[in-house]
Design a protein around this motif. Structure first.
Motif, short mmCIF file in Angstrom:
data_model
loop_
_atom_site.label_atom_id
_atom_site.label_comp_id
_atom_site.label_asym_id
_atom_site.label_seq_id
_atom_site.Cartn_x
_atom_site.Cartn_y
_atom_site.Cartn_z
N ALA A 29 20.30 4.81 15.13
CA ALA A 29 19.12 5.11 14.31
C ALA A 29 18.97 4.13 13.14
O ALA A 29 18.02 4.22 12.38
CB ALA A 29 19.22 6.54 13.78
N GLY A 30 19.92 3.21 13.02
CA GLY A 30 19.85 2.21 11.96
C GLY A 30 20.30 2.72 10.60
O GLY A 30 20.08 2.08 9.59
N LYS A 31 20.97 3.86 10.59
CA LYS A 31 21.43 4.44 9.33
C LYS A 31 22.71 3.79 8.83
O LYS A 31 22.94 3.72 7.62
CB LYS A 31 21.65 5.94 9.47
CG LYS A 31 20.39 6.73 9.75
CD LYS A 31 20.72 8.20 9.91
CE LYS A 31 19.50 9.03 10.23
NZ LYS A 31 19.87 10.44 10.43
N VAL A 32 23.59 3.39 9.76
CA VAL A 32 24.88 2.79 9.38
C VAL A 32 25.15 1.55 10.22
O VAL A 32 24.57 1.37 11.29
CB VAL A 32 26.06 3.78 9.54
CG1 VAL A 32 25.92 4.98 8.62
CG2 VAL A 32 26.24 4.21 10.97
N LYS A 33 26.04 0.72 9.71
CA LYS A 33 26.46 -0.48 10.44
C LYS A 33 27.38 -0.07 11.59
O LYS A 33 28.05 0.96 11.52
CB LYS A 33 27.22 -1.42 9.50
CG LYS A 33 26.35 -2.00 8.40
CD LYS A 33 27.19 -2.89 7.50
CE LYS A 33 26.32 -3.55 6.47
NZ LYS A 33 25.76 -4.81 6.91
N PRO A 34 27.46 -0.89 12.63
CA PRO A 34 28.39 -0.59 13.72
C PRO A 34 29.84 -0.62 13.22
O PRO A 34 30.20 -1.43 12.35
CB PRO A 34 28.16 -1.73 14.72
CG PRO A 34 26.83 -2.31 14.36
CD PRO A 34 26.64 -2.07 12.89
N LEU A 35 30.65 0.27 13.77
CA LEU A 35 32.06 0.34 13.39
C LEU A 35 32.74 -1.02 13.57
O LEU A 35 33.53 -1.43 12.73
CB LEU A 35 32.77 1.42 14.22
CG LEU A 35 34.29 1.49 14.03
CD1 LEU A 35 34.65 1.78 12.57
CD2 LEU A 35 34.89 2.52 14.96
N ARG A 36 32.44 -1.71 14.64
CA ARG A 36 33.09 -3.01 14.90
C ARG A 36 32.81 -4.01 13.79
O ARG A 36 33.67 -4.80 13.42
CB ARG A 36 32.68 -3.58 16.26
CG ARG A 36 33.05 -2.71 17.44
CD ARG A 36 34.56 -2.50 17.54
NE ARG A 36 34.86 -1.45 18.48
CZ ARG A 36 35.69 -0.45 18.25
NH1 ARG A 36 36.31 -0.35 17.10
NH2 ARG A 36 35.92 0.47 19.15
#
Length: 89
Positions: A29-36
């Motif tokens: 949803a574009g709320k957070v950056k990817p974990l990687r």
């Protein structure tokens, strides 16, 4: 005699799967950056420590990365939206 049978969903049986699903949904949803991406920025800074893995708090949108340094566990809380380190303890 009445017998009840409870069947746990895979998410209920393993709370980490719920965290993973919520992190994935927030990332899509574009709320957070990817974990990687978060790991790529933080793990190299923790030289000499073993990375134990992440946790995710969907309410705060914060990743907690866990490391071990000899006999001590270190937690690094990272803002999932910006990638900024919020706290290290």
């Amino acid at each position: 005699m009445l017998t009840s049978i409870f069947v746990l969903s895979p998410v209920a049986a393993d709370p980490r799967r719920g965290e993973q699903n919520e992190a994935r949904q927030d990332m899509r949803a574009g709320k957070v950056k990817p974990l990687r991406e978060i790991e790529a920025n933080i793990v190299p800074r923790m030289r000499g420590m073993q990375y134990l893995g992440p946790e995710y708090d969907p309410t705060a949108q914060v990743y907690r990365l866990k490391f071990i340094d000899r006999d001590r566990v270190i937690f690094v809380d990272v803002d999932g939206r910006t990638g900024a380190v919020l706290r290290q303890r």
